[in-house]
Design a protein around this motif. Structure first.
Motif, short mmCIF file in Angstrom:
data_model
loop_
_atom_site.label_atom_id
_atom_site.label_comp_id
_atom_site.label_asym_id
_atom_site.label_seq_id
_atom_site.Cartn_x
_atom_site.Cartn_y
_atom_site.Cartn_z
N ALA A 32 0.83 -1.21 0.00
CA ALA A 32 0.00 0.00 0.00
C ALA A 32 0.86 1.26 0.00
O ALA A 32 0.50 2.28 -0.58
N LEU A 33 2.02 1.17 0.65
CA LEU A 33 2.92 2.33 0.74
C LEU A 33 3.98 2.33 -0.35
O LEU A 33 4.87 3.17 -0.36
N SER A 34 3.92 1.34 -1.25
CA SER A 34 4.91 1.20 -2.33
C SER A 34 6.35 1.04 -1.81
O SER A 34 7.29 1.51 -2.44
N HIS A 35 6.49 0.38 -0.67
CA HIS A 35 7.83 0.04 -0.19
C HIS A 35 8.32 -1.22 -0.91
O HIS A 35 7.53 -2.13 -1.16
N PRO A 36 9.60 -1.30 -1.21
CA PRO A 36 10.13 -2.55 -1.75
C PRO A 36 9.94 -3.68 -0.75
O PRO A 36 10.11 -3.49 0.46
N VAL A 37 9.58 -4.85 -1.25
CA VAL A 37 9.38 -6.03 -0.42
C VAL A 37 10.20 -7.18 -1.00
O VAL A 37 10.06 -7.51 -2.18
#
Lengths: 274, 274, 274
Positions: free
Chosen positions: A82-87
């Motif tokens: 949702a926050l567009s953080h790399p995973v």
């Protein structure tokens, strides 16, 4: 090609939320600090979404999985998406038990991963829904060699395309690919296989590099792999000259990461693109 | 007497399933690699039987026990028994709390152990259903000394007979016994007590040695104890010559295990049979 | 001022019950041994009260908190209070998530702590019920500097008064205070921030020092802080002369603690009272 990627990590100190196994978690924390990032470990369902929200990247590692951790990974992964953080996903031992394999499939189904990193056996499990895993090491029969390299590069690109992610297949030769481009990396040393957790450390460093370089995910992943590999080579020299053994080698690898410069990384990287 | 035992471990790389405490688990993983084995840690009830099935030996350590881990130990233990895999019990702190003591009794009741390894206090708890444990160290009053040695050897043989297992009582002097024969081992260094986890490491190495030498369980256990002890002596010399302290000592112990040869082990072992 | 405090730890070998995070737990165990204490880790609700009862001090660290651990901390804390054992709280990351913050408040409400140790951000969270925490490091804007020192000393004394506890605020400058008196400590090295767990190690050492010196809680806490700081300075010199990095530095810190003498501690301590 790595100078800016490296400096971005040093300057931004990316905070990486890790939900990882308890075997190598201390090395993961220390390698993140050594690489220029900052670790935060949190795995309670009550807080993982909050913790992910204050971080730059998320690192999921299924090395000592349990049902509560799966739940937490899903909660954190959705928030990171949702926050567009790399995973980053490190599917340790996927294929070794139905529990791990099914958890891996569920994670892949519900979370959009930025990078998926594993050995060839784990990646085949991801690809096919079948496969065998001997512990956390690649099956010898499935090792990536010069003979199987071309086919494995193709496999990596297909897997990257299918999962819309960067795919990193680690082994004696490492392959990093997105759907269009692949890097072949020949850094590292066989002795690294005698140290528990070099793979877990790598996933965390990849998360830090992607966190600090969100526009260059393929190159950031390659840089992290070269960083681990070059450090493993330098540490091996120090181990030999000190007549040390595998536990000192473990420390020396993290030491070299903490001492790394952009120049040493650039000069030491053995990387080609396909 | 150790050459073949040692070489079998190196050649077979026994995969050891560990359900162990989170305090020393990283050292356990690294010592297994250093000794020539391979670790896999998994403790979820959903997968422990599957994981045990792909392994050669099972190592159960109750150092940071919880109710879920007890359940997993029972599931893994039964599967290992069904497959005739060696199963090692390290009853860390048995006697320190009713919870640990009862869990130990339940494990002993439901699982056939190949080797039971503990300090004299833990072993007395196992024997009598009573006893005191000061943390994870043996009560001083219960230490195995030259004076109490003969009686302790008899105790070890009786305990071995009663549990149909190899019994290893560790301390300044180590005793390993089955119902008929005992070894007395005088390797190691008092400084090892200043390192957390040398006992946990030993249990794991015993599991690897028994896994690779299933027909010689008493001798395999003795070999593993000598390996730890000789490595502890060599590491102590290196610690002193480097003016180092206990954390470096910890690394050096694992280093020496990784550098060990059959000849050094054979030459360094201080072992006699009774 | 530290000679007797130091010797009491060496002579009494205080057994410290730790309910702590799985990231740095091995370092916590080894640092307790290095400092002259003895560790026992146990976190199952079924046994924590029993384990605490056989110990000298209790150390609660919320680094990787979960709901079961909160329950265990409450059970152990109440028992330690009933037995008048020193209880140390390390509120790692309080303020980083509502879960951690609320757990911290609940612990503070239900348990009488002997020492509360944290960075300025965590301590502000404790004070106000609000605050921000970037991972496990203090917010830069909240760092304790020469300019803010006097105000922070006042804050520490007020917090100590309010909680009827010794308060230790750690950072580049450390402040230890009870309601009447404060120490300012300028030991340590910035490089310690590149090692995961130096704060967790410190809490455990504080617990050992308070356990062995129950009549001098403020001075015992200050001694533990100076011990960590002086060791960090000596270890830094060794790291530089060995051209080592952050992982070796971690080992060297524990090494120096294990090699410490009362004289070196006394001579190296940079402490003043306010």
């Amino acid at each position: 090609m790595f100078k800016t990627l490296f400096e971005n990590v040093q300057q931004q100190t990316p905070l990486v939320h890790c939900i990882t196994n308890y075997v190598t978690v201390n090395d993961v924390a220390n390698v993140l600090l050594a690489a220029g990032g900052s670790p935060i470990m949190a795995d309670a369902p009550e807080e993982v979404a909050d913790i992910t929200s204050i971080c730059t990247a998320l690192n999921l590692n299924i090395g000592t999985l349990n049902s509560r951790a799966v739940e937490s990974m899903l909660l954190a992964g959705r928030q990171a998406n949702a926050l567009s953080h790399p995973v980053v996903l490190d599917p340790v031992g996927a294929g070794a038990s139905p529990f791990r394999t099914e958890a891996t499939f569920r994670l892949l189904e519900e979370i959009a991963f930025t990078v998926i990193k594993g050995n060839i056996s784990e990646m085949k499990t991801i690809h096919s829904g079948s496969g065998t895993t001997k512990g956390v090491d690649a099956d010898i029969s499935d090792a990536v060699t010069e003979e199987t390299l071309e086919a494995t590069v193709m496999f990596a690109k297909r897997l990257a395309d299918r999962n819309d992610a960067v795919v990193a297949i680690t082994g004696a030769i490492d392959i990093v690919a997105d759907r269009d481009k692949a890097y072949i990396i020949r850094n590292g040393h066989p002795q690294m296989a005698k140290v528990s957790g070099t793979g877990c450390m790598l996933s965390a460093v990849i998360a830090a590099y992607c966190g600090a370089n969100p526009e260059q995910l393929l190159d950031a992943t390659a840089a992290a792999i070269c960083l681990m590999g070059v450090s493993g080579e330098l540490a091996y020299e120090r181990m030999i000259s000190n007549a040390a053994g595998t536990s000192s080698y473990r420390s020396y690898i993290i030491d070299e990461i903490s001492k790394m410069s952009a120049e040493t990384l650039e000069g030491g990287a053995k990387i080609e693109s396909r």
